[in-house]
Design a protein around this motif. Sequence first.
Motif, PDB file in Angstrom:
ATOM      1  N   ALA A   1       1.107  -1.047   0.126  1.00  0.00           N
ATOM      2  CA  ALA A   1       0.407  -0.062   0.191  1.00  0.00           C
ATOM      3  C   ALA A   1       0.963   1.275   0.427  1.00  0.00           C
ATOM      4  O   ALA A   1       0.557   2.179  -0.824  1.00  0.00           O
ATOM      5  CB  ALA A   1      -1.175   0.245   1.375  1.00  0.00           C
ATOM      6  N   ALA A   2       2.006   1.419   0.872  1.00  0.00           N
ATOM      7  CA  ALA A   2       2.791   1.995   1.092  1.00  0.00           C
ATOM      8  C   ALA A   2       3.495   2.693  -0.117  1.00  0.00           C
ATOM      9  O   ALA A   2       4.103   3.734  -0.902  1.00  0.00           O
ATOM     10  CB  ALA A   2       3.719   1.973   1.917  1.00  0.00           C
ATOM     11  N   ALA A   3       3.723   1.604  -0.983  1.00  0.00           N
ATOM     12  CA  ALA A   3       4.714   2.200  -2.512  1.00  0.00           C
ATOM     13  C   ALA A   3       3.652   2.912  -3.463  1.00  0.00           C
ATOM     14  O   ALA A   3       4.571   3.486  -4.595  1.00  0.00           O
ATOM     15  CB  ALA A   3       4.600   0.377  -3.014  1.00  0.00           C
ATOM     16  N   ARG A   4       2.731   2.796  -2.925  1.00  0.00           N
ATOM     17  CA  ARG A   4       1.391   3.652  -4.189  1.00  0.00           C
ATOM     18  C   ARG A   4       1.737   4.619  -3.309  1.00  0.00           C
ATOM     19  O   ARG A   4       1.055   6.035  -3.990  1.00  0.00           O
ATOM     20  CB  ARG A   4       0.512   3.248  -4.935  1.00  0.00           C
ATOM     21  CG  ARG A   4       0.444   2.100  -5.284  1.00  0.00           C
ATOM     22  CD  ARG A   4      -1.228   1.282  -5.076  1.00  0.00           C
ATOM     23  NE  ARG A   4      -1.803   1.155  -3.753  1.00  0.00           N
ATOM     24  CZ  ARG A   4      -1.910   0.017  -3.613  1.00  0.00           C
ATOM     25  NH1 ARG A   4      -1.409  -1.170  -4.108  1.00  0.00           N
ATOM     26  NH2 ARG A   4      -2.853  -0.542  -2.884  1.00  0.00           N
ATOM     27  N   ASN A   5       2.291   5.758  -2.628  1.00  0.00           N
ATOM     28  CA  ASN A   5       2.000   7.431  -1.701  1.00  0.00           C
ATOM     29  C   ASN A   5       3.223   7.944  -2.838  1.00  0.00           C
ATOM     30  O   ASN A   5       4.178   7.267  -3.510  1.00  0.00           O
ATOM     31  CB  ASN A   5       3.164   6.955  -0.272  1.00  0.00           C
ATOM     32  CG  ASN A   5       2.215   6.541   0.820  1.00  0.00           C
ATOM     33  OD1 ASN A   5       0.795   6.164   0.240  1.00  0.00           O
ATOM     34  ND2 ASN A   5       2.287   6.303   1.417  1.00  0.00           N
ATOM     35  N   PRO A   6       2.309   9.110  -3.488  1.00  0.00           N
ATOM     36  CA  PRO A   6       3.255  10.248  -3.784  1.00  0.00           C
ATOM     37  C   PRO A   6       3.970  10.193  -3.577  1.00  0.00           C
ATOM     38  O   PRO A   6       5.061  10.418  -1.908  1.00  0.00           O
ATOM     39  CB  PRO A   6       2.436  11.218  -4.267  1.00  0.00           C
ATOM     40  CG  PRO A   6       0.717  10.667  -3.950  1.00  0.00           C
ATOM     41  CD  PRO A   6       1.304   9.580  -2.782  1.00  0.00           C
ATOM     42  N   ALA A   7       5.482  10.971  -4.256  1.00  0.00           N
ATOM     43  CA  ALA A   7       6.973  10.852  -3.784  1.00  0.00           C
ATOM     44  C   ALA A   7       7.255  12.302  -2.894  1.00  0.00           C
ATOM     45  O   ALA A   7       8.225  12.245  -2.151  1.00  0.00           O
ATOM     46  CB  ALA A   7       7.828  10.794  -5.671  1.00  0.00           C
TER      47      ALA A   7
END
Length: 778
Positions: free
Chosen positions: A16-22
């Motif tokens: 899930a966290a991998a999809r956070n905007p940078a």
Amino acid sequence: MVAPSASTFEERHQSAAARNPADLLFVLHTAGKQTAFHQGERIPIVLAFSSSSTDKYKLDSATYDRSGRLRSEEYVLDRDDAPDPLADYFGSGVIGGMAGGIRGMPVLGPEPVDVELSLNDWFRFDRPGHYRVFVKSRRITREALPGETTDGHLVGVVPVSNILEFDILPADAAWEAAKLAGIQGVFDTPGSAGEKPPKGIGVPYQAETAEYRRAVQELSYLGTTGAVRLILVRARMEEGQIDSLGLIRSPHRAFVEAELDRFLTDPETVITQWDVRLRALLDYVKKYPEPALPLSDAAAMPTDWGKIRRILEPRQAEFEAMVKARAVALIPAVARKSGQARESSAEAMAALAPESAKAALLVPPDDFGMSRADLIARFPQLPAKWQAELLGKKWALVRGPEMVDVLLNFIRNYPAEAPEMSTAYNLWHGASNLPESALARIDQLSPEAARRVLLADVASATPRFAAYAMLKLEPQSFSSADATFKSSLEAHRDTAMPLIAHFGSTALIEAVHDRFPHPETLPCAMEEPVLLYFLRISPEEGARLLKQSMAARERRGCYRVLLGGLSSRLWNGAFEKQSLASLDDPDPEVAASAAQALAARGSAAVEPLLWRRLEQWSEKWRGKAADLRSNPITGTGPNGGDDNLGSALNDAISSATAWLLDEPRKRRLVALCIDDVCRQRWDAPHSGPITVKAANGGAIYGLKFQVDDYQAATLDAVRAKLTQYPTGTRFQWCAAPDNDPFDQFIPEEKGEMYASLVQFLAARGMTLAAYKPDACQF
């Protein structure tokens, strides 16, 4: 609330966290960085949002919702033994529903914006041990990219937090007792006035300090049997203030039920309708423990309201039957109460089970056991509550010309109260106390008699109906009041000026000049009545002063609201001239206000000028709609509100008083549109009859009538509007339904309005269909 197995928890978080905007950071931590908590202790968590990009993300920073639960977050726990403490409340589908609240919408930047919440609202930790949780938040929006959405300019972003780890300590009776004693100690500290409730037990008067609010919150989360008892002790002291969520949260459900039953049957307890509903809810969730709708994952909530309604309506019908059954079962206990507890509890039973309450003689029959003649003759001696009912929903029992003299004498002999004068005009929109209710009914039966009462009252040194007079009477000169007005002006100019603005004569012009030599320097609430007086008494002088006020724009914004406020009170040539001039004002907000005033009060002669201004606006922005739109994140843009001006001009032309929005006008509006949203609005074909709505919102909202998009304050204004429609037009009558508790019309009034409009329209070759629930939306 989601609880995956421990073996997949890290994987789920990582995915899930991998999809956070940078460029977006979402950090979860406890307030004060505390890592160990007792069972029942509040766990304050902080959601900290920041961004390395400026003006890109907007945050909904709400910390509460009127429904009792925010659905902005999804909480993912690594264990499945921490139940949702409020599942029975929010999952039942039969209670709650009101939503919304005050919230900020900050734009994110490098500095974190914190949102503090309580994890206890989503989990009850009944077992000691180590816990891990992460959060998905739906509070963030950004501007949509081209082609990304078709229903607006914003899209949601769902960032995922870090994993928060904490420990729940083993149950500790000593800590629980100390915590409860500390909470009780806060409640026992007298407030600033040192007052105690009438019964003098339990909880003294307490000012709403931060410490007090924290104690209330901690008590709600504690959940022990002692906490349950204290919640109910406090509820006995303040009618209608039972902490429903605190009782639902407690893990001791059987104890809660038993104590709530003792609370309801206590001879000193006032039972409210809500208390009965809460007790019935405990019965309902025992029978139907599974939630009707998703509890935490907002994305899983059905978006089809028809589907939601089909799920909830059968449940709500059964729940209402259970509520009524509970009320009937409580009637013997209510009969054993005395004094205020019996009277107030009986009212609750009568609202929930009216026939049973009447049969048990808890409440009088609908006609109070008296004939119409007796009700009229004895009206002044009846209890105030009965008088209010007879002037309200039970008006049909006494309505008639005989009541005029009765109510005039009632007003004359009613104990005088200190007048509440104010510089504000629109405090109320209808009667707000018994004398005003009586005056409103006199006005229906004999407008001239009501006018005489108001004239005499306005001229008195301590007027009782000042706000009501300004609401009901058009501005005009009452020379008989000038002497009183002059004295009031000298003694307290700010509270006297609104009445003088409405009813003072030319004899006061010098005194007003002396007291208010420069209206443009006054606060907005005072500037308006001073200008109203001069515009009414001396239009030339008023026009000069209004022009000065409209030009006074340095460090003040009154000029933006003056035209709208004044137009609701007065319309004459001088004011219309200023409104027409303001159509071309460089400030779009002023021009929009002028357009709205001209549409509401102007004659048909102003229509070409509104079209001209809309054509100028359309020509300026045609092909440049994207440039006109403000930044959806910051709300700012280079064009300073010109987009709102276009909407205001469209609305003014479409809902004007002096003409009808017919098909040629709709086609003309379509031709002047600069974007598809506008075209879809005016291109949409009208199907079915045109609605005519009527509602009486009482003291707060007043009378409201509506014909299609046109709004009116009186039935006469509705009739005037209806004459603009062509022969053969079909209308649908949509008065508020008879069971609407917020509507103050009695059925007889709505029936008479409907019959009069049927006759009025029939004479002009038009029809009005009777009320049908499926055809009316409110």
